[in-house]
Enzyme design. Structure first.
Site, PDB file in Angstrom:
ATOM      1  N   ASN A 144      44.727  44.211  29.292  1.00  0.00           N
ATOM      2  CA  ASN A 144      44.524  45.468  28.552  1.00  0.00           C
ATOM      3  C   ASN A 144      45.069  46.678  29.323  1.00  0.00           C
ATOM      4  OD1 ASN A 144      42.701  45.737  30.615  1.00  0.00           O
ATOM      5  ND2 ASN A 144      40.894  46.042  29.321  1.00  0.00           N
ATOM      6  N   HIS A 165      44.432  47.388  32.489  1.00  0.00           N
ATOM      7  CA  HIS A 165      43.590  47.959  33.544  1.00  0.00           C
ATOM      8  C   HIS A 165      44.200  47.753  34.929  1.00  0.00           C
ATOM      9  CE1 HIS A 165      40.803  44.145  33.917  1.00  0.00           C
ATOM     10  NE2 HIS A 165      41.774  44.073  34.776  1.00  0.00           N
TER      11      HIS A 165
HETATM   12  C1  GLP Z   1      40.806  41.497  37.398  1.00  0.00           C
HETATM   13  C2  GLP Z   1      40.661  42.367  38.666  1.00  0.00           C
HETATM   14  C3  GLP Z   1      41.882  43.167  38.896  1.00  0.00           C
HETATM   15  C4  GLP Z   1      43.051  42.249  38.644  1.00  0.00           C
HETATM   16  C5  GLP Z   1      43.172  42.031  37.159  1.00  0.00           C
HETATM   17  C6  GLP Z   1      44.166  40.972  36.766  1.00  0.00           C
HETATM   18  O1  GLP Z   1      39.719  41.456  36.600  1.00  0.00           O
HETATM   19  N1  GLP Z   1      39.508  43.189  38.753  1.00  0.00           N
HETATM   20  O2  GLP Z   1      41.893  43.716  40.187  1.00  0.00           O
HETATM   21  O3  GLP Z   1      44.228  42.799  39.135  1.00  0.00           O
HETATM   22  O4  GLP Z   1      41.908  41.813  36.587  1.00  0.00           O
HETATM   23  O5  GLP Z   1      43.706  39.703  37.114  1.00  0.00           O
HETATM   24  P1  GLP Z   1      44.639  38.448  37.159  1.00  0.00           P
HETATM   25  O6  GLP Z   1      45.603  38.670  38.246  1.00  0.00           O
HETATM   26  O7  GLP Z   1      43.738  37.271  37.428  1.00  0.00           O
HETATM   27  O8  GLP Z   1      45.296  38.325  35.847  1.00  0.00           O
END
Ligand code: GLP
Length: 247
Positions: A142, A144
Site C-alpha cells: 500500500n 507504506h
Molecule cells: C513491513 C515492515 C516494513 C517493510 C514492509 C514490506 O510490514 N514494517 O518495514 O519494509 O512492510 O515488507 P516486505 O519486505 O516483507 O514486503
C-alpha cells in the site's frame, strides 16, 4: 546524476537488477557508507525485501564492531521474545549472522507503559549518535514506509501507529492467523526517515509494482507514504524486474 537543490532534490537513482544481484549491490552501497565514517549508523528494515542484503553482508565478513543499528519499527502487543517481534527477527537476520553486539542494535521499546515516551527516547538516541547514515527500506503493497500507513503526515516522527487491514493481511504470512497479527506498532516517522544521510529502498516482486510506481512517478502525497523518497535527494532504489515492471 546531479546533486539537486533544496527545491528540486535529485531524483531517486533506480537500478533494475536480477533478483540475485540485489543483495550484493545493496551490500556494496552499505559498505561504502562504512568507509565514510569510523562508526557508521545503519537503519534496518525488517520484512522479506532486505533479506538478500543481510545475507550478502554476512558473506562479506566485514568488521562490524564499530557499527550501530536502528530498526524502523516494532509491533506492539507481542510478548517479549515472540519469534515475529522485530527484535527477534533482527536477532535472526543481522545480530547472529553478522556477529553484532546486541547492545548495538536498537528498536523502539513496545513494552514501556508510556509508548510515546519510548518513541521520544528512540528519536533522542538516534540524534545522540549523530543520525543515521544509511537507512535501508522496504515498501509495503500500500506504499507504506516502515509502518507509516497512507493518510498520515509526511513529516511525522516516531510514534504509535494503527496498522491497516491491508498491512495486517500482508503480514499474516508470519503468524498463525489474522487475529494473531498485532493491531498497533511503533514506527519511525516519515520525517525521521528523511533525516537519514541516504536512503536505500529494496523492492522485490510483482505485488510491489503499483506501490513503487506511485512512490517514484506519482505525486508526493500521503496517499503513498513512500512518495517522500522524491523529497530526499540521496536515494537509491534497487528493484527486481517484477517490482519495476510498471515504471
Ligand atoms: C513491513 C515492515 C516494513 C517493510 C514492509 C514490506 O510490514 N514494517 O518495514 O519494509 O512492510 O515488507 P516486505 O519486505 O516483507 O514486503
Amino acid at each position: 546524476m546531479s546533486a539537486g537543490t533544496m527545491d528540486h532534490p535529485a531524483a531517486p537513482l533506480l537500478q533494475i537488477l536480477d533478483r540475485a544481484q540485489i543483495g550484493p549491490a545493496a551490500a556494496g552501497l552499505v559498505l561504502d557508507a562504512f568507509s565514510a565514517r569510523p562508526a557508521p549508523v545503519i537503519g534496518v528494515a525488517t520484512g522479506s525485501s532486505p533479506s538478500p542484503l543481510y545475507d550478502a553482508l554476512a558473506d562479506t565478513q566485514a568488521d562490524y564492531r564499530h557499527t550501530t543499528w536502528f530498526a524502523l519499527d516494532e509491533y506492539v502487543g507481542l510478548p517479549p521474545g515472540h519469534p515475529e517481534s522485530y527484535a527477534e527477527v533482527l536477532r535472526r537476520e543481522i545480530i547472529e549472522p553478522l556477529g553484532l553486539d546486541p547492545r548495538s542494535v536498537h528498536l523502539p521499546d513496545p513494552h514501556r507503559a508510556d509508548l510515546q515516551a519510548a518513541c521520544d527516547d528512540y528519536e533522542g538516541l538516534i540524534t545522540a549518535v549523530g543520525g543515521i547514515d544509511v537507512q535501508i527500506l522496504g515498501i509495503g503493497r500500500n506504499g507504506h514506509l516502515a509502518f507509516n500507513e497512507p493518510g498520515g503526515a509526511l513529516d511525522s516522527r516516531t510514534r504509535v501507529e494503527v496498522l491497516t487491514e491491508d498491512t495486517r493481511r500482508a503480514n499474516q504470512r508470519f503468524f498463525d492467523s489474522l487475529d494473531s497479527v498485532p493491531t498497533h506498532c511503533l514506527t519511525q516517522g516519515l520525517g525521521t526517515i528523511l533525516e537519514a544521510g541516504q536512503l536505500l529502498l529494496i523492492a522485490r516482486g510483482k505485488d510491489k509494482a503499483p506501490a513503487l510506481r506511485a512512490a517514484l512517478k506519482g505525486p508526493v502525497s500521503p496517499d503513498c507514504p513512500a512518495s517522500v523518497l522524491q523529497l530526499h535527494g540521496r536515494v537509491t532504489v534497487l528493484a527486481d524486474t517484477a517490482a519495476a515492471s510498471l515504471l
